[in-house]
Motif scaffolding. Structure first.
Motif, short mmCIF file in Angstrom:
data_model
loop_
_atom_site.label_atom_id
_atom_site.label_comp_id
_atom_site.label_asym_id
_atom_site.label_seq_id
_atom_site.Cartn_x
_atom_site.Cartn_y
_atom_site.Cartn_z
N ARG A 27 34.29 54.29 39.49
CA ARG A 27 32.92 53.95 39.09
C ARG A 27 32.88 53.27 37.73
O ARG A 27 32.15 52.31 37.53
CB ARG A 27 32.05 55.22 39.08
CG ARG A 27 30.59 54.95 38.76
CD ARG A 27 29.76 56.21 38.75
NE ARG A 27 28.37 55.87 38.45
CZ ARG A 27 27.88 55.76 37.22
NH1 ARG A 27 28.66 56.01 36.18
NH2 ARG A 27 26.62 55.45 37.03
N VAL A 28 33.66 53.76 36.80
CA VAL A 28 33.71 53.21 35.46
C VAL A 28 35.16 52.96 35.10
O VAL A 28 36.03 53.79 35.42
CB VAL A 28 33.06 54.16 34.42
CG1 VAL A 28 33.06 53.52 33.04
CG2 VAL A 28 31.65 54.53 34.84
N GLU A 445 36.24 57.79 37.18
CA GLU A 445 36.58 56.82 36.15
C GLU A 445 38.06 56.53 36.21
O GLU A 445 38.84 57.26 36.85
CB GLU A 445 36.21 57.34 34.75
CG GLU A 445 36.97 58.61 34.37
CD GLU A 445 36.62 59.12 32.99
OE1 GLU A 445 35.77 58.51 32.33
OE2 GLU A 445 37.21 60.13 32.57
N TYR A 487 27.67 59.02 28.85
CA TYR A 487 26.47 58.83 29.67
C TYR A 487 25.24 59.12 28.82
O TYR A 487 25.05 60.24 28.35
CB TYR A 487 26.52 59.74 30.91
CG TYR A 487 27.81 59.58 31.68
CD1 TYR A 487 28.09 58.42 32.38
CD2 TYR A 487 28.78 60.59 31.67
CE1 TYR A 487 29.28 58.26 33.08
CE2 TYR A 487 29.97 60.45 32.35
CZ TYR A 487 30.21 59.28 33.06
OH TYR A 487 31.40 59.13 33.74
N GLN A 492 22.37 58.30 34.57
CA GLN A 492 23.77 57.96 34.47
C GLN A 492 24.65 59.20 34.51
O GLN A 492 25.74 59.19 35.10
CB GLN A 492 24.02 57.19 33.17
CG GLN A 492 23.52 55.75 33.20
CD GLN A 492 24.25 54.93 34.25
OE1 GLN A 492 25.46 54.96 34.37
NE2 GLN A 492 23.48 54.20 35.04
N ALA A 496 27.30 59.82 37.75
CA ALA A 496 28.74 59.96 37.53
C ALA A 496 29.35 60.98 38.48
O ALA A 496 30.52 60.88 38.86
CB ALA A 496 29.03 60.35 36.09
N SER A 571 27.59 50.15 36.59
CA SER A 571 28.88 50.70 36.97
C SER A 571 29.51 49.75 37.97
O SER A 571 28.89 48.78 38.42
CB SER A 571 28.74 52.10 37.58
OG SER A 571 28.19 52.02 38.88
N GLN A 572 30.75 50.03 38.33
CA GLN A 572 31.44 49.19 39.31
C GLN A 572 30.99 49.48 40.73
O GLN A 572 31.38 48.77 41.66
CB GLN A 572 32.96 49.38 39.19
CG GLN A 572 33.52 48.91 37.86
CD GLN A 572 35.03 48.91 37.83
OE1 GLN A 572 35.65 47.97 37.35
NE2 GLN A 572 35.66 49.97 38.31
N GLU A 616 22.08 51.69 42.41
CA GLU A 616 23.24 52.52 42.75
C GLU A 616 22.77 53.82 43.38
O GLU A 616 21.97 54.56 42.80
CB GLU A 616 24.08 52.81 41.50
CG GLU A 616 25.30 53.67 41.78
CD GLU A 616 26.10 53.98 40.52
OE1 GLU A 616 27.07 54.76 40.61
OE2 GLU A 616 25.74 53.46 39.44
#
Length: 819
Positions: A27-28, A445, A487, A492, A496, A571-572, A616
């Motif tokens: 995600r990050v 992450e 975060y 956020q 996560a 985020s990705q 998201e």
């Protein structure tokens, strides 16, 4: 022996039957040096290959086995690694010279520390390759001093620094899995440092109990009083293919002292079984890379102990993939208590024929068994069945990342449920943190810990300190297991889906979940922001995300200029959307790029406000606001009214009733009024509850939005803001069409005129060329013509008449034509 071509066909068919892989994207991502994930590093110019790690019980001291040295690092501070002491332990010049004469490289003739274990509360037992002549010694853990004479290390430590080994000390005795000769042809699982009536034990070299193994790790289960070894080797039971690799788990009992006559000073409780990391209708991932033990939860039986391992495949179909499988201790015990294969000593072939079971191989206490029972154990040590993974499926499968090492931890979340978190090290130098959910693995992450791929690495988890220590050839890196402060908002923090983190409504911060924090907002399984953050107000944010990206940025452009608006990704895993008030972004005018940015050509129709939204898991938030304005020296104030479309929000989020999300995740309103005066480079938009400040591009821009519930807003600017509705180009189309018809008519007329002139020239009398005509005239006529030409030139200069691009004579006729 089966046909090898048939095996190849089977491999190909199973490859096609493999289901489509779900892409596992972190995600990050935190590349090396990123401010959002601060790491602590230790390195020294005179220290290398810091790959063997040993952590003290309280987690304050980290002992590191390096090349020619043992280090004591103070890791009691969260943001510092301090070298307390260093013990130099290098071979002599004579040892290095002898190693070099054997054909080894000088760099490999150093002393690589490969065994580092606590012997008791005051001493550490260490072994090193010592220039391809292993040595072992005792080290005082307080002073980091060693005794003068080192012991022989054969069978305790590998000769080659690149060979993998495993070692563990239990009750003062060393259990190792390594090779016992210089060439690496004698693999052994042995016990050392035995005292009293207990004797050192090893495997019988002549029995073929191990077939070219690669040792991975060993684990001690106190309730079973057994040591489990994990390794990969050549599977001789599969005779249809040469060097088919299989993953194994083997066991020995701590109470084993060898047989009285049969198997003297040899293991009587050794047994091994295959670890099968395989899903249905797929090829097995048969090569184990690393494995870690997860103890059972508090109050659970020891049979619930889990072993998480990384597996790769030797088949080209699965090349580049890494699978994670988990195995339960109760399943391993069940396989060892079942039937065993029979080895034919004459043909060295394995079979599974039914025979009378004299005793159960692997059972503790067989050292007192009869010779007949020990002979049965000696020839029946391979379990017939294989250990299947939990749930008969893969725990995790990745086609993008090649994992090499892992460690595992059980984390108690805010909902009082336990979640399993894996820390996986990739060959490319990234550490992934993944949580295992019912829907599959979620990579929270990734953190880059070293730059260049390295063959030897290690991980050490410190649960009391909340740290992971990574040993590489470049040094030691400490990575905090939790990164909650990254975060900035409740959404956020919830998105996560990190069991370590939860949103605290009281302090309005993302904090580490613990017993001291009650009522944290957290949703690990679904990541539902609406339900988890329903008690949190979104109307105000002092900071716009971790990178403090500007909002409401003024972009001054010229007409026909290519404009590209950048939008940061939350985020990705998020998707970026672009919107305008009262307008749809037509694909004819706008280009959505892969990085989420928006590109278009500046025109009267494309000037105005642009909003970038990030979506998201059903939650939508504002990431950037731009005001694209034409560059102008004079401005007039013309108010223009805008109404934001109602259907642009996702109905499952808190932002449904809010037409304009504010900073980061706040849900405010579209600014009501914008005023810009002549000569100003900064415009301040304000009303009763809303203040928007914009500056020229390249400067910081802040936006505070505290009013909600507005569905309509007004804009007043120094130049007219065009409505985002589609313009009607009917008048322009008619004008262009009329001009096109006129041009075509003119071209046709000119073409017909040229054709007509050519036809006339063919039927008209031909004029005589002046050169030839002058030859036939008399001198008197020539003098007369000269006078006429002189008069003609004077008339031309006086009148200057031009007709159709040619000069005319004084009588109005074309020259050289008869009168």
């Amino acid at each position: 022996m089966e046909n090898p071509s048939l095996l190849s066909l089977t491999v190909a068919l199973l490859g096609f039957l493999s289901p489509c892989l779900t892409k596992l994207t972190p995600r990050v991502s935190f590349p090396m040096g990123t401010p959002g994930r601060l790491l602590t590093r230790f390195s020294s110019h005179d220290v290398g290959n810091t790959t063997t790690l040993l952590l003290s019980e309280d987690g304050d001291m980290l002992y590191v086995g390096a090349r020619d040295a043992v280090l004591a690092l103070d890791v009691s501070y969260k943001d510092a690694i301090i070298l307390r002491s260093k013990l130099d332990w290098s071979p002599s010049e004579k040892d290095i010279e002898q190693c070099s004469m054997k054909g080894k490289k000088m760099i490999d003739c150093s002393n690589f520390i490969r065994v580092l274990q606590f012997l008791n509360t005051t001493h550490i037992y260490a072994c090193g390759t010592f220039a391809f002549s292993p040595r072992c010694t005792y080290i005082n853990s307080e002073t980091l001093t060693m005794r003068l004479k080192a012991d022989e290390g054969r069978g305790r430590c590998p000769y080659d620094p690149y060979q993998r080994n495993t070692a563990i000390i239990v009750d003062g005795e060393l259990y190792t899995g390594t090779v016992a000769d210089y060439r690496g042809n004698r693999p052994v699982i042995s016990r050392h440092l035995s005292e009293g009536r207990r004797v050192d034990l090893k495997l019988d070299d002549t029995l073929g109990w191990l077939e070219d193994p690669t040792f991975i790790r060993s684990s001690f289960i106190p309730d079973e009083e057994k040591i489990y070894f994990f390794f990969s080797e050549v599977g001789r039971e599969y005779d249809f293919i040469d060097k088919f690799i299989v993953s194994r788990v083997s066991q020995i009992c701590m109470s084993d002292v060898g047989g009285q006559r049969t198997l003297q000073r040899r293991w009587t409780t050794f047994a091994k079984a295959q670890l099968l990391c395989q899903a249905d209708n797929e090829l097995p991932y048969n090569v184990i890379q690393d494995i870690d033990t997860l103890p059972p939860a508090e109050g659970a039986p020891a049979d619930d102990t889990l072993f998480y391992g990384i597996f790769t495949s030797q088949w080209s179909v699965n090349s580049g993939r890494s699978a994670v499988c988990s195995f339960r201790l109760t399943d391993i015990k069940s396989v060892f208590s079942g039937n065993y294969k029979v080895l034919n000593r004459d043909t060295l072939q394995w079979s599974t024929r039914v025979q009378e079971k004299v005793t159960n191989p692997g059972e503790c206490g067989l050292h007192n068994a009869s010779d007949n029972a020990l002979r049965f154990v000696k020839e029946n040590f391979l379990a017939d069945d294989s250990v299947r993974p939990v749930g008969r499926s893969l725990t995790m499968l990745s086609a993008e990342h090649n994992y090499s090492h892992l460690t595992v931890q059980r984390v108690l979340a805010a909902n009082n449920r336990d979640y399993t978190v894996l820390f996986l090290l990739t060959e490319s130098g990234y550490l992934h943190k993944a949580v295992l959910l019912q829907s599959g693995a979620h990579i929270i992450e990734e953190v880059q810990v070293f730059e260049q791929p390295q063959p030897v690495k290690s991980l050490k988890l410190s649960i009391p300190k909340g740290m992971i220590y990574v040993g590489t050839s470049e040094g030691v890196v400490s990575v905090p297991t939790a990164n909650c402060s990254f975060y900035w908002t409740c959404p956020q923090c919830v998105l996560a889906r990190d069991p370590f983190c939860g949103w605290d409504p009281a302090s309005r911060a993302c904090v580490e979940a613990s017993n001291t924090h009650a009522g944290l907002c957290q949703d690990i399984d679904r990541g539902n922001v609406e339900e988890a953050c329903n008690t949190v107000s979104f109307t105000h944010r002092a900071r716009f995300g971790p990178n403090k990206l500007p909002a409401g940025e003024l972009v001054s452009v010229s007409l026909n200029e290519v404009v590209q608006l950048q939008c940061p990704a939350a985020s990705q895993l998020s998707q970026q959307l672009w919107e305008r008030p009262n307008s749809r972004l037509s694909s004819d005018l706008y280009l959505h790029l892969e990085d989420g940015s928006l590109s278009f050509v500046a025109s009267p129709a494309t000037l105005g406000y642009y909003l970038c939204l990030s979506t998201e898991n059903g939650y939508q938030q504002t990431m950037a606001i731009f005001h694209v304005k034409q560059k102008s020296s004079t401005m007039t104030q013309i108010p223009t009214r805008y109404t934001w479309p109602e259907a642009h929000h996702i109905p499952t989020t808190n932002s449904v009733a809010r037409p304009w999300p504010g900073l980061h995740t706040s849900l405010g309103t579209w600014p009501k009024t914008t005023e810009t005066r002549l000569g100003e480079t900064e415009a301040t938009l304000s009303n009763r509850d809303t203040q928007v400040t914009t500056r020229q591009r390249g400067r910081n821009v802040t936006l505070w939005t505290e009013e909600s519930g507005q569905k309509e807003a007004e804009f007043r600017d120094g130049e007219p803001l065009l409505s985002a509705r589609a313009r009607c180009y009917l008048k322009e189309l008619v004008v262009v069409s009329v001009l096109l018809v006129l041009c075509l008519s003119l071209l046709i007329t000119m073409f017909l005129y040229v054709i007509r002139q050519r036809c006339r020239s063919r039927t008209a009398p031909q004029a005589v060329t002046p050169t030839r005509e002058s030859d036939r005239r008399t001198p008197v006529e020539q003098e007369a013509l000269k006078g006429n030409r002189f008069l003609s030139k004077r008339n031309e200069q006086a009148s200057g008449l031009v007709c159709n691009g040619a000069l005319t004579g004084s009588n109005g006729h074309l020259p050289n034509t008869p009168i």
